[in-house]
Design a protein around this motif. Structure first.
Motif, PDB file in Angstrom:
ATOM      1  N   LYS A 482       0.826  -1.205   0.000  1.00 35.30           N
ATOM      2  CA  LYS A 482       0.000   0.000   0.000  1.00 35.30           C
ATOM      3  C   LYS A 482       0.862   1.258   0.000  1.00 35.30           C
ATOM      4  CE  LYS A 482      -4.374  -1.779   1.326  1.00 35.30           C
ATOM      5  NZ  LYS A 482      -5.729  -1.369   1.602  1.00 35.30           N
ATOM      6  N   ARG A 483       1.970   1.198   0.726  1.00 33.52           N
ATOM      7  CA  ARG A 483       2.848   2.373   0.744  1.00 33.52           C
ATOM      8  C   ARG A 483       3.516   2.569  -0.616  1.00 33.52           C
ATOM      9  NH1 ARG A 483       3.028   4.329   5.802  1.00 33.52           N
ATOM     10  NH2 ARG A 483       2.455   2.889   7.480  1.00 33.52           N
ATOM     11  N   LEU A 484       3.910   1.477  -1.270  1.00 33.31           N
ATOM     12  CA  LEU A 484       4.476   1.592  -2.617  1.00 33.31           C
ATOM     13  C   LEU A 484       3.455   2.151  -3.591  1.00 33.31           C
ATOM     14  CD1 LEU A 484       6.549  -1.726  -2.900  1.00 33.31           C
ATOM     15  CD2 LEU A 484       7.449   0.618  -2.778  1.00 33.31           C
ATOM     16  N   ASP A 485       2.204   1.686  -3.459  1.00 35.00           N
ATOM     17  CA  ASP A 485       1.143   2.198  -4.334  1.00 35.00           C
ATOM     18  C   ASP A 485       0.945   3.693  -4.119  1.00 35.00           C
ATOM     19  OD1 ASP A 485       0.767  -0.305  -5.360  1.00 35.00           O
ATOM     20  OD2 ASP A 485      -1.021  -0.769  -4.157  1.00 35.00           O
ATOM     21  N   MET A 486       1.004   4.121  -2.866  1.00 33.63           N
ATOM     22  CA  MET A 486       0.838   5.547  -2.575  1.00 33.63           C
ATOM     23  C   MET A 486       1.996   6.357  -3.123  1.00 33.63           C
ATOM     24  SD  MET A 486      -0.655   5.331   1.334  1.00 33.63           S
ATOM     25  CE  MET A 486      -0.576   7.097   1.572  1.00 33.63           C
ATOM     26  N   GLU A 487       3.214   5.802  -2.998  1.00 42.87           N
ATOM     27  CA  GLU A 487       4.383   6.504  -3.538  1.00 42.87           C
ATOM     28  C   GLU A 487       4.287   6.639  -5.060  1.00 42.87           C
ATOM     29  OE1 GLU A 487       7.737   4.333  -2.158  1.00 42.87           O
ATOM     30  OE2 GLU A 487       7.448   4.888  -0.045  1.00 42.87           O
ATOM     31  N   CYS A 493       1.316  11.873  -9.794  1.00 46.71           N
ATOM     32  CA  CYS A 493       0.764  13.227  -9.675  1.00 46.71           C
ATOM     33  C   CYS A 493       1.827  14.266  -9.968  1.00 46.71           C
ATOM     34  CB  CYS A 493       0.195  13.444  -8.271  1.00 46.71           C
ATOM     35  SG  CYS A 493      -1.332  12.527  -7.971  1.00 46.71           S
ATOM     36  N   ASP A 494       3.063  14.010  -9.457  1.00 45.36           N
ATOM     37  CA  ASP A 494       4.162  14.944  -9.714  1.00 45.36           C
ATOM     38  C   ASP A 494       4.464  15.026 -11.200  1.00 45.36           C
ATOM     39  OD1 ASP A 494       4.360  15.445  -7.039  1.00 45.36           O
ATOM     40  OD2 ASP A 494       6.029  14.070  -6.694  1.00 45.36           O
ATOM     41  N   CYS A 495       4.437  13.843 -11.872  1.00 45.89           N
ATOM     42  CA  CYS A 495       4.715  13.819 -13.313  1.00 45.89           C
ATOM     43  C   CYS A 495       3.652  14.574 -14.086  1.00 45.89           C
ATOM     44  CB  CYS A 495       4.789  12.373 -13.819  1.00 45.89           C
ATOM     45  SG  CYS A 495       6.252  11.493 -13.232  1.00 45.89           S
TER      46      CYS A 495
END
Length: 514
Positions: A482-487, A493-495
């Motif tokens: 889940k943390r990898l998915d959030m990252e 979003c940044d891209c």
């Protein structure tokens, strides 16, 4: 993320029968190096603080989080925060109580959003499905814990799957029916074998509970495979979820050793396996007439006993037992010990003098009895307890029935009174405490064998120990994913923002070129 870096939130139902196994589960997790926060309300926190403080003093990372309970806002008496406080209250108070529990979702989510780092997993009581949307909004892995037996949960599921409850559940319908597709033959009724939210007025709560289980990341059970493997496996297959059995932890708690010293001293003076322990838990109550018949049966049995009796000054029958000059307590004083209110149950059951347990068959009491190798005299009074009786008597062969046919909580007012006569109580005690007969010896032998299995289950390499290890590993993997998915989502979003900025710079040039 290493499995020892995890933070669990444990959210029990506000009922002592649910608080005890979930606080014990929190202690088990902390003993494996996890950090655990037990979420409850002020009254329930006060009741269970000693157990949590004991874990903290032992160096375990367990803490209590108190959420304010909105009693006054919803028309409930101030301080009414636990299921046992609903005894004798009108139905509208009970409905209001559960509506109030659902409102705890707001303060829980507010607390979680304020944390510098979200917990890795929330373990929710199956009766707290209101935690599911909170976890979904915040992306927190969630497990559901069932505090009753797997036998009971599977029986309810089988009846529901065959449409038994489709026409609704009457307050009292004792029509016997066999549970279809069950690992063993089991007979009940749709009144006595039903889930905790299969009552009029809580239909939405029932739908919430079903949805919360269906969308959970796994299920925990308050049991061990030595007594319920067939029911656990069948339930896991029916629900399609990974299922872990992580109990029992019914060992003597040193926190309460000093308060039980006088009882232990009394037991020390009795012969091995000679004492009957009597307790109906924190919620179950007998009618005044039935209480009198129980007392008469205990007296007529001639056996030594310890009776943990609720000191209810409003109950004339209890008042008579405790206060009447020359009454029951005076007549049995040489072989009977009445314990007012709370009793150190595990310490009593663990004592070698105790050879039988007259019990309401609450699941925690059932687990404690089998974990200590004590045969049971079964007297179910409500909810899942008739299923526990069947498991003890028919499946495990370590119980004797008192003769109760229907749980007292479901009987209409005109049917209340005496279900078990004093002579039946005396007979059942004699059967259970049988010293030399082959049936009694075989029952006691089976009880001790199950106790050895219970002890082995929680030791390293045992089934409950291994299930807990696997559950922690599962949560670590879920949390990492889940943390990898959030990252990845944040990076995406940044891209997108970068591309948007680049496009904004290029568009004027294209416009000029045109």
């Amino acid at each position: 993320m290493a499995p020892s870096d995890l933070h669990f939130l444990v959210v029990p139902l506000a009922a002592q029968g649910h608080m005890i196994p979930m606080v014990d589960t929190a202690r088990l997790l902390a003993a494996r190096g996890q950090r655990v926060t037990v979420v409850t309300t002020p009254v329930n926190a006060a009741r269970n603080r000693a157990a949590v403080d004991g874990a903290t003093n032992a160096g375990l990372a367990v803490e209590l989080l108190e959420l304010p309970f909105p009693s006054a806002q919803l028309g409930l008496p101030e301080g009414m925060e636990a299921v046992d406080q609903l005894t004798g209250q009108p139905p509208e108070i009970a409905l209001g109580f559960f509506k109030a529990i659902w409102t705890l979702a707001g303060p829980l989510e507010e607390y979680l959003r304020a944390l510098p780092r979200l917990p890795d997993c929330l373990v929710a009581d199956a009766c707290n499905p209101w935690t599911a949307p909170v976890c979904e909004r915040l992306g927190i892995p969630r497990l559901v814990m069932h505090c009753p037996s797997a036998y009971f949960q599977l029986a309810v599921h089988r009846l529901a799957a065959h449409g038994v409850y489709d026409g609704g559940v009457e307050d009292y319908d004792p029509t016997p029916l066999e549970v279809p597709g069950f690992p063993v033959r089991a007979v009940g009724s749709k009144t006595t074998v039903r889930g905790f939210f299969q009552y009029p007025g809580v239909e939405q709560e029932h739908r919430d509970a079903l949805h919360a289980e269906a969308t959970a990341d796994g299920l925990l059970f308050n049991t061990f495979r030595g007594i319920e493997a067939a029911f656990l496996d069948a339930y896991a297959a029916a629900i399609g979820k990974t299922t872990w059995a992580v109990r029992p932890t019914a060992l003597v708690n040193d926190t309460y050793a000093s308060s039980s010293s006088s009882i232990v001293s009394w037991l020390d003076a009795r012969a091995p396996d000679s004492v009957l322990y009597v307790s109906f838990g924190s919620i179950s109550l007998l009618s005044a007439k039935q209480l009198g018949k129980l007392a008469d049966g205990l007296e007529a049995s001639g056996r030594p006993f310890v009776w943990a009796i609720k000191e209810d000054k409003g109950n004339a029958a209890v008042r008579s037992l405790l206060e009447e000059e020359g009454g029951f307590e005076a007549r049995v004083k040489d072989r009977g010990l009445l314990v007012r209110g709370w009793a150190p149950q595990v310490a009593i059951l663990a004592h070698p003098a105790v050879g039988g347990f007259l019990t309401h068959c609450g699941w925690n009491s059932t687990l404690e009895a089998v974990s200590q190798g004590v045969p049971a005299l079964t007297w179910p009074t409500n909810n899942d307890q008739l299923c526990s009786e069947q498991l003890l008597v028919d499946v495990l062969g370590v119980g004797v029935r008192s003769g109760v046919k229907n749980a007292a909580m479901y009987l209409p007012p005109e049917a209340e009174g005496v279900q078990v006569a004093s002579g039946d109580v005396e007979r059942a005690i004699g059967d259970l405490m049988d010293d030399g007969g082959p049936e009694g010896a075989a029952r006691r032998s089976r009880a001790r064998k199950i106790a050895a299995e219970a002890k082995a289950a929680i030791e390293e390499g045992g089934t409950s120990h291994s299930d807990l290890t696997d559950m922690i590993r599962h949560v670590a993997e879920l949390s990492r994913k889940k943390r990898l998915d959030m990252e990845r989502a944040d990076a995406s979003c940044d891209c997108e923002a970068t591309r948007g900025a680049d496009n904004a710079a290029v568009l004027p040039l294209l416009s000029q070129a045109n």
